[in-house]
Design an enzyme around this catalytic site. Structure first.
Site, PDB file in Angstrom:
ATOM      1  N   SER A 175     -27.037   6.191 -48.542  1.00  0.00           N
ATOM      2  CA  SER A 175     -25.949   5.534 -49.265  1.00  0.00           C
ATOM      3  C   SER A 175     -26.403   4.400 -50.165  1.00  0.00           C
ATOM      4  O   SER A 175     -25.755   4.101 -51.150  1.00  0.00           O
ATOM      5  CB  SER A 175     -24.910   5.011 -48.275  1.00  0.00           C
ATOM      6  OG  SER A 175     -25.499   4.127 -47.341  1.00  0.00           O
ATOM      7  N   HIS A 203     -22.168  11.012 -48.056  1.00  0.00           N
ATOM      8  CA  HIS A 203     -22.321  11.007 -49.524  1.00  0.00           C
ATOM      9  C   HIS A 203     -22.659  12.367 -50.110  1.00  0.00           C
ATOM     10  O   HIS A 203     -22.403  12.616 -51.281  1.00  0.00           O
ATOM     11  CB  HIS A 203     -23.363   9.970 -49.941  1.00  0.00           C
ATOM     12  CG  HIS A 203     -22.876   8.572 -49.777  1.00  0.00           C
ATOM     13  ND1 HIS A 203     -22.121   7.936 -50.745  1.00  0.00           N
ATOM     14  CD2 HIS A 203     -22.967   7.714 -48.747  1.00  0.00           C
ATOM     15  CE1 HIS A 203     -21.793   6.734 -50.313  1.00  0.00           C
ATOM     16  NE2 HIS A 203     -22.298   6.562 -49.098  1.00  0.00           N
ATOM     17  N   LYS A 234     -15.353   9.716 -49.466  1.00  0.00           N
ATOM     18  CA  LYS A 234     -16.176   9.587 -50.670  1.00  0.00           C
ATOM     19  C   LYS A 234     -15.760  10.650 -51.692  1.00  0.00           C
ATOM     20  O   LYS A 234     -14.708  10.524 -52.259  1.00  0.00           O
ATOM     21  CB  LYS A 234     -17.649   9.633 -50.285  1.00  0.00           C
ATOM     22  CG  LYS A 234     -18.181   8.237 -49.973  1.00  0.00           C
ATOM     23  CD  LYS A 234     -18.307   7.878 -48.567  1.00  0.00           C
ATOM     24  CE  LYS A 234     -18.509   6.390 -48.376  1.00  0.00           C
ATOM     25  NZ  LYS A 234     -19.112   6.078 -47.099  1.00  0.00           N
TER      26      LYS A 234
HETATM   27  C1  LIG Z   1     -19.116   5.242 -45.973  1.00  0.00           C
HETATM   28  C2  LIG Z   1     -20.024   5.731 -44.935  1.00  0.00           C
HETATM   29  C3  LIG Z   1     -19.600   5.849 -43.604  1.00  0.00           C
HETATM   30  C4  LIG Z   1     -18.264   5.344 -43.140  1.00  0.00           C
HETATM   31  O1  LIG Z   1     -17.245   6.164 -43.566  1.00  0.00           O
HETATM   32  P1  LIG Z   1     -15.753   5.558 -43.707  1.00  0.00           P
HETATM   33  O2  LIG Z   1     -14.912   6.763 -43.819  1.00  0.00           O
HETATM   34  O3  LIG Z   1     -15.758   4.717 -44.926  1.00  0.00           O
HETATM   35  O4  LIG Z   1     -15.490   4.771 -42.468  1.00  0.00           O
HETATM   36  C5  LIG Z   1     -20.469   6.411 -42.703  1.00  0.00           C
HETATM   37  N1  LIG Z   1     -21.707   6.817 -43.066  1.00  0.00           N
HETATM   38  C6  LIG Z   1     -22.154   6.685 -44.326  1.00  0.00           C
HETATM   39  C7  LIG Z   1     -23.531   7.144 -44.668  1.00  0.00           C
HETATM   40  C8  LIG Z   1     -21.331   6.132 -45.293  1.00  0.00           C
HETATM   41  O5  LIG Z   1     -21.775   5.967 -46.539  1.00  0.00           O
END
Ligand SMILES: *Cc1c(COP(=O)(O)O)cnc(C)c1O
Length: 386
Positions: A175, A203, A234
Site C-alpha cells: 500500500s 490494493h 479501494k
Molecule cells: C486499506 C487497507 C486495509 C484496511 O481496509 P479498510 O477497509 O480500509 O479497513 C487493510 N490492508 C491493506 C493493505 C490496506 O491498504
C-alpha cells in the site's frame, strides 16, 4: 498528558490533522472552497462515484433501510449481503466468501482464527498495520522478514523450531510502496516448508490481473493459494473487507471471527454498491486500461521532472523525500499549487522514507494529469527538491 504528546508529535513534524473535503472523492475535490486535483484516493477505478454503483446504494437504502439492525447472526442476513458474497465468490472463482465491516476488522479477526500461541508468523516488513495488529492479537511468535526478500524468509523458515504451525503474511500489492509481492516464490517456499500463506489484496483487487481479480491472478497462483483477503474499500469503491475460500473454511470463520460475530452488519447500501461495482469491473475492462494508461502518464511525468520514485509497479506512485518535515513542506507546497497528495510519515512508513504517495485513478483526464505535473514541478522547484 494529551497536550504534551501532541506537542511532541508536532515538534517532530509527525502531527496529523483532518482536512474536510466538501465534495465526492472524484479526480478533483473541493477543499476550503477551491477546486483541487486529488492524487491520493484509492478509488482507482472511479467506482465510488460511478452512477450505476451510486444508484445501487440508493435503491438498497430505499428497500432495506439505512442501517442493518444488528449483527448478521442475530437478526438474519439481509439479501444485499448475501448477494455480495455470492457475486464475490463468482468473481474470484472460489467456493465461498465472507464479508466484514472493514478490511481492518477482517485482518484483526481472521489471522487469530488461523493461528494461535503455539504458532509462528513471518510477515513482510512493509505489511499493512492491520496485518501487524492481527498477528499480535493471535499471540503467535511474530517475526518480520526484509521487504520482498525471499532469501531472508527462507532462512527464517529453515531455522524455525520443528513442529510449529507457520503462517506467512504479506500484502499482495504493497500500500505504501506500490510494488507487488513475489507470490510465485512465496508459494514455493510455503509449499517447501509446510507453511500457510495469508495474502492481503486490498490494493490489487479490481486492478491487477487480466480480469481484475487481483495479485494472485496477476502472479498466476490462484489455484495454489486456498484463501486470501481483500477490501471493498479501494478499487471496489465502497466499504468493507472480505475473505475467500472453501465453503468449510468460510463456515469456520463465520463461527470463529469475533469481529464478524460481534459487530453490526454494514449498511445495505455499502453491500449493494460493492456488488454493483464488481459487475462494473467485469463489464467495463476499459476502466482498468484507462487506469494503467493514466498511471504511465503520471509516472513518466514525475520521472522526467527528476523525482525519486519508489520501485512501484502500480497506480501507487510514492516520491520518497526522506525526513518528515521535507515531506510535509512538499505536501503543503503541492496544496498551494492545487494538488492534494498528503505526506506519508512514520510510523506508517519506516524512518527516513517519508514520502508523497501519489495515486492516480481511471477518471483523471490527460489535462488534469498534465496540470498536476506542472503543479508538482513548481512545488518541487520552490523547495529545491528537483
Ligand atoms: C486499506 C487497507 C486495509 C484496511 O481496509 P479498510 O477497509 O480500509 O479497513 C487493510 N490492508 C491493506 C493493505 C490496506 O491498504
Amino acid at each position: 498528558m494529551f497536550e504534551k504528546h501532541l506537542k511532541k508529535l508536532d515538534d517532530q513534524h509527525l502531527l496529523r490533522r483532518l482536512r474536510t473535503i466538501a465534495s465526492a472523492t472524484g479526480p478533483t475535490v473541493t477543499l476550503d472552497g477551491r477546486e483541487i486535483i486529488l492524487l491520493s484516493s484509492n478509488n482507482y477505478l472511479g467506482l465510488a462515484t460511478h452512477p450505476t454503483v451510486v444508484d445501487a446504494a440508493i435503491e438498497a437504502t430505499r428497500r432495506y433501510g439505512a442501517g442493518s439492525g444488528a449483527a448478521r447472526l442475530v437478526c438474519g442476513t439481509l439479501t444485499p449481503h448475501e448477494t455480495l458474497e455470492s457475486t464475490l465468490a463468482r468473481f474470484k472463482g472460489t467456493e465461498a466468501t465472507l464479508t466484514f465491516a472493514a478490511g481492518y476488522l477482517t485482518n484483526i479477526s481472521v489471522i487469530p482464527a488461523l493461528i494461535a500461541k503455539d504458532g509462528l508468523i513471518f510477515a513482510d516488513r512493509l505489511c499493512h498495520a492491520s496485518l501487524i495488529d492481527g498477528c499480535r492479537l493471535s499471540g503467535a511468535t511474530f517475526r518480520v522478514y526484509h521487504h520482498r526478500d525471499m532469501n531472508h524468509l527462507e532462512q527464517l523458515l529453515a531455522r524455525r523450531p520443528a513442529g510449529r504451525p507457520t503462517l506467512i503474511v504479506t500484502d499482495g500489492l504493497f500500500s505504501m510502496d506500490g510494488d507487488i509481492a513475489p507470490m510465485k516464490d512465496l508459494v514455493l517456499l510455503a509449499e517447501r516448508y509446510g507453511a500457510e500463506i495469508y495474502v492481503d489484496d486490498a490494493h490489487g483487487t479490481g486492478i491487477l490481473g487480466r480480469t481484475g481479480r487481483g495479485t494472485l491472478e496477476h502472479c498466476e497462483v490462484e489455484s495454489r493459494v486456498p484463501y486470501h483477503m481483500g477490501t471493498l474499500s479501494k478499487a471496489i469503491g465502497s466499504a468493507g473487507g472480505y475473505v475467500t475460500g472453501s465453503a468449510t473454511f468460510i463456515a469456520y470463520l463465520l463461527n470463529t471471527c469475533r469481529a464478524f460475530i460481534y459487530t453490526t452488519a454494514p449498511p445495505p447500501a455499502s453491500a449493494a454498491a460493492a456488488t454493483a461495482a464488481i459487475q462494473v469491473i467485469e463489464q467495463e475492462p476499459q476502466r482498468r486500461a484507462r487506469l494503467w494508461r493514466n498511471r504511465e502518464r503520471l509516472a513518466q511525468g514525475l520521472t522526467e521532472l527528476g523525482f525519486r520514485l519508489a520501485a512501484s509497479e502500480s497506480p501507487i506512485l510514492p516520491v520518497i523525500v526522506g525526513d518528515p518535515d521535507r515531506a510535509m513542506n512538499l505536501a503543503q507546497a503541492l496544496l498551494a499549487q492545487g494538488v492534494y497528495a498528503p505526506a506519508i510519515r512514520p510510523p506508517t512508513v519506516p524512518p527516513a522514507t517519508s514520502r508523497i504517495r501519489f495515486t492516480i485513478t481511471a477518471d483523471h483526464t490527460d489535462e488534469q494529469i498534465d496540470r498536476a505535473l506542472i503543479a508538482v514541478e513548481q512545488a518541487g522547484r520552490s523547495l529545491n527538491l528537483i
